[in-house]
Design a protein around this motif. Structure first.
Motif, mmCIF file in Angstrom:
data_model
loop_
_atom_site.group_PDB
_atom_site.id
_atom_site.type_symbol
_atom_site.label_atom_id
_atom_site.label_comp_id
_atom_site.label_asym_id
_atom_site.label_seq_id
_atom_site.Cartn_x
_atom_site.Cartn_y
_atom_site.Cartn_z
ATOM 1 N N UNK A 110 -48.780 19.156 9.628
ATOM 2 C CA UNK A 110 -47.546 19.208 8.844
ATOM 3 C C UNK A 110 -47.431 17.989 7.948
ATOM 4 N N UNK B 269 -42.735 23.993 1.428
ATOM 5 C CA UNK B 269 -42.451 22.901 2.351
ATOM 6 C C UNK B 269 -43.723 22.194 2.780
ATOM 7 N N UNK C 299 -40.050 15.620 10.264
ATOM 8 C CA UNK C 299 -38.751 16.224 9.940
ATOM 9 C C UNK C 299 -38.291 15.799 8.555
ATOM 10 N N UNK D 90 -39.808 33.924 1.549
ATOM 11 C CA UNK D 90 -40.029 33.132 2.740
ATOM 12 C C UNK D 90 -41.385 32.468 2.715
ATOM 13 N N UNK E 79 -41.431 25.264 12.147
ATOM 14 C CA UNK E 79 -41.785 23.850 12.030
ATOM 15 C C UNK E 79 -40.693 22.978 12.650
ATOM 16 N N UNK E 80 -39.429 23.238 12.288
ATOM 17 C CA UNK E 80 -38.336 22.430 12.844
ATOM 18 C C UNK E 80 -38.351 22.525 14.362
ATOM 19 N N UNK F 155 -29.439 24.619 5.992
ATOM 20 C CA UNK F 155 -29.050 23.856 4.799
ATOM 21 C C UNK F 155 -30.280 23.457 3.978
ATOM 22 N N UNK F 156 -31.304 22.902 4.645
ATOM 23 C CA UNK F 156 -32.453 22.403 3.893
ATOM 24 C C UNK F 156 -33.580 23.413 3.792
ATOM 25 N N UNK F 157 -33.401 24.596 4.354
ATOM 26 C CA UNK F 157 -34.372 25.697 4.250
ATOM 27 C C UNK F 157 -35.762 25.326 4.734
ATOM 28 N N UNK F 158 -35.834 24.371 5.667
ATOM 29 C CA UNK F 158 -37.129 24.020 6.234
ATOM 30 C C UNK F 158 -37.572 25.172 7.139
ATOM 31 N N UNK F 159 -38.848 25.435 7.161
ATOM 32 C CA UNK F 159 -39.351 26.513 7.999
ATOM 33 C C UNK F 159 -38.920 26.326 9.443
ATOM 34 N N UNK G 242 -31.328 21.784 9.445
ATOM 35 C CA UNK G 242 -32.605 21.769 8.720
ATOM 36 C C UNK G 242 -33.001 23.163 8.273
ATOM 37 N N UNK H 229 -30.493 32.716 1.107
ATOM 38 C CA UNK H 229 -29.968 32.006 -0.050
ATOM 39 C C UNK H 229 -29.211 33.001 -0.890
ATOM 40 N N UNK H 230 -27.938 32.697 -1.124
ATOM 41 C CA UNK H 230 -27.110 33.622 -1.890
ATOM 42 C C UNK H 230 -27.653 33.712 -3.307
ATOM 43 N N UNK I 153 -36.135 34.081 8.242
ATOM 44 C CA UNK I 153 -35.983 34.068 6.794
ATOM 45 C C UNK I 153 -34.684 33.353 6.433
ATOM 46 N N UNK I 154 -34.785 32.249 5.715
ATOM 47 C CA UNK I 154 -33.555 31.592 5.302
ATOM 48 C C UNK I 154 -32.793 32.466 4.314
#
Lengths: 426, 433
Positions: B348, B39, B394, B32, A210-211, A203-207, A200, A424-425, A421-422
């Motif tokens: 959230x 999100x 999620x 960020x 939060x995850x 790959x999905x750049x979710x904070x 998450x 991203x290329x 910090x995610x």
């Protein structure tokens, strides 16, 4: 944890002289004078070094509580005054003064708190050994945090990893009848939680925070649900794991005080020492660690040098999950012999605090976790010898110390720059 | 929407203006914070609905898998597969029907009013969730993760409860002071992380978690002192609050629904107004979007952090008031239940929009109220509610995953922040036009 970095940059630049340490030292010294010295009881605090069953016996340490109180208070005041002078001269304070201050404060506090108890005598060996035992899951948890945050992934899910490890260890060990199978299942479960965190957040750049928070709820719900359905229905099959015995190394285990700590542990305890050393060496002395730190500090630069940033992150987060899983196994295979819902009781969050307190360093995290274990164990020990200090205040201590630590009183703590910090290329 | 556009313009203006203290790390930080915002605030309602459906299906599968009849019938699955499938369907649907009857409408009740009693229960449970959820949400909007709602609820309930059972005042005034005390109690517990974040950069996640534990032990200690205990008792339970201190039940004594729910509605509107119509709210959102740009634009970031944490704590404190003066009427150590942690998922799910938080609070209130009923009727543990709730959050946080599962065309899938920024800017421009 990059938020902290953000704010450090945002706040107006103050004067170059940092008065936090002298002020903090001064307040502590004042407390010591008022409580340990003036409020010191005219009793003798006894610290038993060896128990009757020990092979080698050493004499007990008997300290007159009020005298020790005065000595400690004066020494603390001296350090505070010295730090004040140093800061006024614009010079930085040697970190050993801070360490000496902390040690003296703990000695003063212990003597005072034992002195005012009804039966002013505690077993020093028991106090320390118990602290280490209580700290084992915390240490695994904060090592998991070190591995994740050093590559730039904030791991709030330590709690979930511990809990899933505890659950998996109980079930796998019960079903197979082998505690070591449980140990591996625990590592696997921790990795599973880590996989979700990694997928998450990478790959999905979710904070990541939060995850992490949500994963803790998910694991708590899932294990709680399974505990009250499958496990409670047939606890003989699913929830009666064989325990991991203590392995005592002959002779070495008989050394007073440090023997039981280092040489009379369960396999999980020995694994903990191995993990701390291996991760420390790995982090600072190997190519693996260099790459980890590069990815966590400056992913763009690491990428330019040909390091696969997201792959590095993914595998180290998984490794972190496995490490935390071992910590979870401690709950059901060493500490208690059954799984109960939410049995980790927020220890994952304390591990997180230990990680920050220990400044993202495996050795630092180890000692910070020991401090938390010590505070918890002290509460148990003091309730046995009968003390007037409300147990709730003793229970609060580690949390207050952590707040002071993150507020910078104990020195500047800087998280890995890219943590949270995610990448991203471009 | 226009205020949003303004915020974006401020952000981009700040991004181009030269600032000596902004080094190479700045673009990453900006990306960020925008990712976070995207999100929490972005995504479509279709994804939200699909996320809920998907989570409920997964929860149902879990219920079916652990059902006893399902495991019995599974032993002869290959000779008569329908038996197991029927058993699985009945287990899952039975649990969800019980949940619905406990949360919305119970057709087996004696009178029409009682048939709707579950709905009032849902709203009663939703009240503290909404209030604390708003507290978490408003902090999110300023870029702060307030994990401390639990401690803030406890402190709010402690302050409010103490005023409620220690002071004896006339009707009206007493309740007003109870509510005020609750707000102050929570605000105090929010102020500490706020000021530490602003002055020393202490990470608010850690400080709020620590403050939660301190609050738990503090209320435990207070309830062990005579000042907080029933006279002549040593149980850790406070005396009952005075009648004049209680939130009145708005639908009569047979329903537990109390005035706190209207307070929650008012608070939702209030937070919406603060965020979207007031200068303070604009500054808070600007700080959340980009602290560097905000400072360049002359907004005090440190003040913003303190203000938002005081507000967030105060709102959670009101949730404590709803608990102690509305539902429980006595102060106990477990006064906050797990509302403070559930509030995070509520915020959230509501994507930190006040009305989104409101409806998320009602949804989770329904889950919780119905979950209790489900546990008694079908024996399905209430923990399943936690599983479904966390799965919802999620999935909602990762729209590409939901879209991939339901094979929705992913033309609009935004993988890189850069492309997404362009999209947002275009959207903002469109909105302005």
């Amino acid at each position: 944890m990059s938020m902290a970095a953000t704010v450090t940059d945002v706040r107006p630049s103050g004067t170059s002289k940092n008065w936090k340490a002298p002020i903090g030292f001064g307040i502590g010294a004042l407390m010591a004078i008022l409580v340990f010295a003036i409020g010191g009881p005219a009793t003798t605090a006894v610290f038993r070094v060896s128990d009757d069953s020990d092979r080698f016996r050493l004499a007990d340490i008997a300290l007159p509580a009020d005298v020790v109180g005065w000595v400690v208070a004066v020494a603390l005041a001296a350090i505070a005054a010295y730090s004040f002078l140093q800061v006024r001269k614009g010079e930085s304070l040697n970190r050993w003064y801070g360490i000496a201050y902390a040690v003296l404060f703990v000695v003063g506090f212990l003597t005072w708190v034992v002195g005012i108890a009804e039966r002013p005598s505690i077993s020093l060996a028991g106090l320390i050994a118990g602290s280490v035992t209580l700290a084992i899951p915390l240490i695994f948890g904060s090592l998991s945090g070190v591995l994740c945050e050093r590559v730039g992934v904030v791991n709030i899910a330590i709690e979930g990893q511990l809990l899933s490890g505890a659950f998996a260890a109980a079930v796998a060990a019960s079903v197979s009848g082998n505690a070591y199978v449980g140990l591996f299942a625990a590592a696997f479960a921790g990795m599973l939680v880590s996989t979700i965190l990694a997928v998450f957040s990478i790959k999905y750049l979710v904070n990541q925070i939060i995850v992490g928070v949500v994963l803790n709820v998910l694991v708590s719900g899932l294990t709680g649900f399974l505990a009250s359905t499958l496990l409670s229905r047939d606890s003989a099959t699913f929830n009666s794991p064989p325990g991991l015995p203590d392995i005592s190394i002959p002779l070495l285990a008989d050394i007073p005080v440090i023997g039981p700590i280092l040489f009379k542990q369960s396999i999980v305890g020995y694994l903990m020492y191995v993990a701390v050393i291996v991760i420390w060496i790995g982090l600072y002395r190997t190519r693996w660690g260099l790459r980890m730190r590069a990815v966590g500090e400056h992913p763009q630069a690491a990428d330019t040098m040909g390091i696969k940033v997201n792959a590095t992150r993914f595998w180290n987060v998984l490794l972190g999950g496995a490490v935390a899983g071992f910590g979870g196994a401690f709950f059901t295979l060493v500490s208690v012999s059954t799984f109960t819902r939410d049995m980790t009781a927020g220890q994952g969050y304390i591990a997180l605090a230990a990680l920050i307190f220990g400044r993202w360093n495996p050795i630092g995290a180890f000692f910070a976790a020991l401090l938390f274990g010590f505070a918890t164990n002290l509460r148990f020990v003091l309730s046995i010898i009968g003390t007037d200090v409300p147990s709730q205040f003793l229970a609060m201590l580690p949390y207050i110390v952590t707040i002071l630590a993150v507020a910078g009183l104990v020195g500047r703590a800087r998280p890995p720059a890219a943590s949270g910090v995610p990448y991203v290329k471009e | 929407m226009s205020a949003d556009d303004q915020a974006h313009r401020t952000v981009s203006a700040g991004a181009t203006s030269p600032d000596p203290e902004q080094d190479g790390r700045k673009p990453a930080a900006e990306n960020r914070s925008q990712t976070v915002l995207r999100q929490i605030l972005g995504g479509s309602s279709l994804v939200a609905i699909l996320a809920v459906v998907l989570s409920i299906i997964l929860g149902g599968i879990l219920i079916a898998l652990t059902d006893e009849r399902v495991s019995e019938t599974a032993s002869y699955f290959f000779s008569r597969p329908t038996d197991m499938l029927v058993a699985a369907w009945e287990a899952a649907s039975g649990a969800y029907i019980a949940l619905f009857q406990g949360a919305v409408f119970n057709p087996r009740a004696d009178s029409l009013a009682l048939m709707f009693r579950p709905l009032t229960e849902t709203l009663t449970v939703a009240t503290p969730l909404i209030l604390a959820g708003l507290g978490v949400a408003i902090a999110f909007r300023a870029g702060l993760f307030n994990i401390g709602a639990q401690g803030q609820i406890i402190l709010g309930a402690t302050f409010a409860g103490w005023v409620g059972f220690t002071w004896h005042l006339p009707f009206g005034l007493h309740l007003l002071l109870v509510v005020l005390a609750g707000f102050i109690g929570g605000a105090l517990w929010g102020f500490v992380p706020g000021i530490l974040k602003a002055r020393t950069g202490a990470h608010e996640v850690i400080v709020t978690i620590m403050m939660n534990y301190i609050a738990i032990y503090l209320v435990g200690y207070l309830l062990s002192t005579p000042a907080f205990q029933n006279p002549g008792s040593s149980n850790p339970i406070s005396p009952r609050l005075d009648d004049s201190a209680l939130l009145p039940q708005i639908l009569g004594p047979q329903f537990r629904l109390h005035l706190g729910f209207l307070v929650a509605i008012a608070a939702t509107y209030g937070v919406w107004w603060i965020l979207n119509r007031s200068t303070v709210g604009f500054e808070l959102r600007a700080v959340g979007a980009n602290p560097f740009a905000s400072r360049t634009a002359g907004i005090s970031v440190t003040k913003g952090y303190v203000v938002v944490m005081v507000l967030a704590g105060g709102l959670a404190g009101l949730a404590g008031v709803a608990q102690v003066a509305g539902t429980e009427r006595v102060l106990t150590g477990g006064i906050a239940a797990s509302f403070g942690f559930d509030a995070i998922t509520v915020a959230l799910l509501g994507r930190s929009h006040p009305w989104g938080v409101f409806f998320a609070g009602v949804l989770f209130g329904a889950f919780r109220a119905g979950g209790v009923q489900m546990q008694t009727v079908t024996g399905t543990p209430i923990d399943i509610v936690l599983v479904v709730q966390s799965l919802i959050v999620l999935f909602i946080a990762a729209p590409p995953l939901v879209k991939a599962i339901f094979r929705i065309d992913q033309k609009k899938k935004a993988k890189t922040p850069r492309r997404d920024n362009k999209g947002r800017k275009a959207e903002a421009a469109g909105g302005a036009a």
